[in-house]
Design an enzyme around this catalytic site. Structure first.
Site, PDB file in Angstrom:
ATOM      1  N   GLU A  65      35.500  50.166  36.116  1.00 14.78           N
ATOM      2  CA  GLU A  65      35.225  48.835  35.508  1.00 14.78           C
ATOM      3  C   GLU A  65      36.047  49.023  34.148  1.00 14.78           C
ATOM      4  O   GLU A  65      36.576  47.830  33.556  1.00 14.78           O
ATOM      5  CB  GLU A  65      33.931  48.200  35.443  1.00 14.78           C
ATOM      6  CG  GLU A  65      33.230  47.910  36.656  1.00 14.78           C
ATOM      7  CD  GLU A  65      34.030  46.999  37.519  1.00 14.78           C
ATOM      8  OE1 GLU A  65      34.676  46.136  36.791  1.00 14.78           O
ATOM      9  OE2 GLU A  65      33.883  47.058  38.619  1.00 14.78           O
TER      10      GLU A  65
ATOM     11  N   HIS B 173      39.565  48.350  34.450  1.00 12.13           N
ATOM     12  CA  HIS B 173      40.093  47.024  34.188  1.00 12.13           C
ATOM     13  C   HIS B 173      39.901  46.434  32.765  1.00 12.13           C
ATOM     14  O   HIS B 173      40.823  45.736  32.424  1.00 12.13           O
ATOM     15  CB  HIS B 173      38.964  46.021  34.871  1.00 12.13           C
ATOM     16  CG  HIS B 173      38.964  46.211  36.260  1.00 12.13           C
ATOM     17  ND1 HIS B 173      40.187  45.650  37.163  1.00 12.13           N
ATOM     18  CD2 HIS B 173      37.941  46.274  37.200  1.00 12.13           C
ATOM     19  CE1 HIS B 173      39.817  45.676  38.417  1.00 12.13           C
ATOM     20  NE2 HIS B 173      38.606  46.265  38.785  1.00 12.13           N
TER      21      HIS B 173
END
Length: 670
Positions: A460, A463
């Site tokens: 994550e 991202h």
């Protein structure tokens, strides 16, 4: 008192002042934002001057700032901290957002102005901006006649309402399916901190003295690998995979069927044979056939590997296997064959240390950026932490928010989203969030992660880097605003640093003693890398092929029995396995039915992984974790967003197109 959302936030980086906001503020600001952008668009089309890049494309990019500001904050709450009032407001607003999108992209006058723009004197990013707007107009139905557009608007409104309802039922269903256990003895095998977390969860839910095993979004629950009581494993597994498909108020199968039918009708209206072809038309994949060919090539090898793993598990178990036995005996085989005990690793993966000395350390080593926690800034919940991120020279880059613990008001899974997009045109710097669902330990105890949770944390943050490093002019191209089958690529690349020697040595230390993870254990982890890939790839491909099965249907062919259709589709794809259900079954496949999201696009993870595997090879061949490599990856790929063809960004790193072989090798599928 003035609604704070009606004006840009005075906080650093325009972080929304969540503490000052209530449901009525979101409702008012979104309503004003919807009306305001339509008024701005009307001013664009009413301009008597001929259409130019400045008075049309740039004006469009500047429009809707209030709407974007309010919607970004609101939908962050919808996903991460939704009260009953917020959920009710989501239900009310979802069709309005759909109608607004139609008002914009079915506006014939606006389309004609874009079509009239001359880009002869524009730079490459500006040329791409106009082309992308024209493409979205066409894909949104601008060529349809009045009757066709009327029906399309009706379909879009229905889909928006269905998606919201699906998402809300799935969230409630995950809570309702949590397994209540009376006796701590039935939790034998679970680590002590997991037992404590289960006791805390039961206490919070009003079951004092009992234990509540809460669920994560995928079907395979982490506790299945540790629970020694086979009947408890069975009950947990069955509760997980039955979500959304057992009848009653939380059943979603009728929603899935209705959604598939409407999407098929929409695709036909827009001139596509099925919804999957419509979706792939917007991606980096050349066509739907290419996607099918890649998945079909991988499926037989994945199932063969899974069968070989199953044979080893059955030998270990000494009895016929059931699906709820797989994770438990897989952990035993890993321990026996490779001397790897994943539960014994958890004391070395403490959350703060993984973040600071792992995730942030890797980013600093590669890109020179530094992280400074801002205790003076707050998010939407007390658990949210805020860091200011600065470039190597000390200049401001953006804000990073981390929301790591599970709670009832949060949907399942893990994700990144943006509160503020970077844009040179608007003068904005990025504000991005990572949201996970890690069980929160009792007060004063350390948060110990599984290796899978460590992987999710790095993933994550990949991202987040894509959003933080955005260096584009136009907000439409900012950060992760890339095709769906490209967006997972940078986050997957960031996973390579989990086991990178310098990074692992920096964060993998025992939370109590500070001792590093022994090198002998690291060596065994590396040696066991391919164990479980048969299961993992089969589980993933099952979900990806199930997604496509729902979205190649003709409207009239949508089945009455969704679960029978699921079984038939998996068998036809050659991916059905009696011991391995898809990672997501229809009843909780939030990615594809709770809004458009990954609909007909769940293949994106494996498509992106082709690029990821190539890029890991490039980093390794080029010297690994160096500032020069980091700067190149930031400049040529992470910073570009969608300002150029994303595959050109990949080629600028690798020097050629990607091939499938590195991925096949990584997953043991050669």
């Amino acid at each position: 008192m003035t609604n704070p959302l009606l004006h840009p936030s005075p906080l650093p980086y325009e972080l929304p002042p969540f503490a000052q906001l209530g449901p009525s503020d979101y409702a008012e600001a979104i309503g004003a934002g919807l009306a305001g952008q339509l008024a701005e668009i009307q001013a664009i089309v009413a301009d008597p001057a001929p259409a130019t890049f400045e008075n049309t494309a740039l004006a469009m990019e500047r429009s809707g700032r209030l709407l974007h500001r309010a919607a970004s904050a609101f939908f962050t709450l919808v996903s991460a901290d939704a009260s009953e009032e917020i959920r009710a407001l989501e239900t009310e607003l979802s069709p309005r957002f759909s109608a607004h999108q139609d008002e914009v992209y079915l506006n014939r006058d606006l389309y004609e102005r874009f079509a009239a723009i001359s880009t002869a004197d524009c730079g490459p990013e500006a040329v791409r901006l106009v082309a992308e707007y024209l493409k979205e107009f066409r894909q949104s139905g601008i060529a349809l006649d009045a009757a066709g557009q009327k029906r399309l608007k009706e379909i879009n409104a229905e889909l928006a309402a269905l998606g919201t309802e699906f998402g809300q039922r799935v969230k409630a269903g995950m809570k309702a399916a949590a397994l209540l256990v009376d006796d701590a003895g039935d939790l034998a095998g679970l680590p002590a901190d997991d037992v404590a977390a289960a006791a805390e969860a039961a206490n919070t839910a009003g079951h004092n003295g009992k234990y509540l095993l809460t669920l994560i979004q995928p079907g395979n629950q982490p506790a299945l690998a540790a629970l020694q009581n086979r009947d408890v494993r069975r009950r947990l597994f069955e509760a997980s995979v039955a979500r959304g498909s057992s009848g009653g108020a939380l059943d979603v199968l009728d929603i899935a069927r209705a959604t598939a039918a409407l999407r098929a009708e929409k695709a036909n209206l827009l001139g596509f044979e099925n919804y999957a072809e419509l979706v792939v038309d917007r991606q980096t994949a050349p066509d739907f056939e290419a996607v099918q060919a890649m998945l079909n090539r991988m499926a037989p090898a994945a199932v063969r590997n899974a069968d070989a793993e199953a044979a080893a598990l059955a030998e270990q178990a000494g009895h016929p296997l059931e699906a709820w036995d797989w994770a438990f005996y897989s952990a035993k085989v890993r321990k026996d064959r490779y001397e790897v005990d994943e539960q014994a690793l958890r004391p070395y993966f403490e959350l703060d240390r993984v973040l600071t000395d792992g995730v942030f350390f890797a980013a600093t080593s590669l890109y020179g950026i530094t992280f400074h926690e801002r205790g003076d800034l707050s998010g939407y919940h007390p658990d949210v932490r805020v860091w200011e991120v600065r470039n190597e020279d000390g200049s401001e880059l953006g804000l990073f928010l981390g929301d790591y613990y599970t709670r009832e008001s949060k949907r399942g899974g893990a994700w990144m989203n943006s509160l503020v997009d970077q844009s040179e045109l608007l003068g904005t710097k990025p504000v991005v969030i990572n949201t996970l669902n890690i069980s929160k330990p009792p007060a004063g105890e350390s948060t110990l992660l599984t290796l899978d949770e460590v992987r999710t944390t790095f993933h994550e943050f990949g991202h987040a880097l894509h959003g933080l490093f955005s260096d584009v002019t136009f907000p439409r191209f900012s950060g992760t605003s890339v095709p769906r089958d490209f967006v997972e690529y940078p986050s997957q690349v960031n996973e390579m640093w989990i086991m990178w020697p310098e990074v692992l040595a920096n964060y993998a230390r025992h939370h109590a003693t500070g001792e590093p993870l022994p090198q002998s254990v690291v060596d065994k982890l590396n040696a066991s890398r391919l164990w479980g890939e048969g299961f993992g790839t089969t589980e993933y491909l099952g979900a990806a092929l199930l997604d496509l099965a729902w979205h190649v249907l003709e409207q009239a062919a949508v089945p009455d029995d969704a679960l029978a259709f699921e079984d038939k589709s998996l068998a036809a794809a050659g991916i059905a396995h009696p011991l391995i259900p898809p990672r997501y079954r229809t009843g909780y496949f939030q990615h594809i039915f709770a809004g458009a999201g990954y609909a007909a696009g769940y293949y994106s993870y494996i498509w992106s992984e082709v690029l990821d595997a190539e890029t890991v090879d490039w980093f390794t061949e080029s010297g690994g974790m160096t500032r020069a490599n980091g700067e190149r990856f930031r400049r040529e790929l992470l910073g570009r967003g969608n300002s150029r063809d994303p595959l050109d960004s990949f080629r600028s790193i690798r020097g050629r197109d990607a091939t499938l072989e590195p991925l096949l090798k990584r997953r043991g599928l050669e």
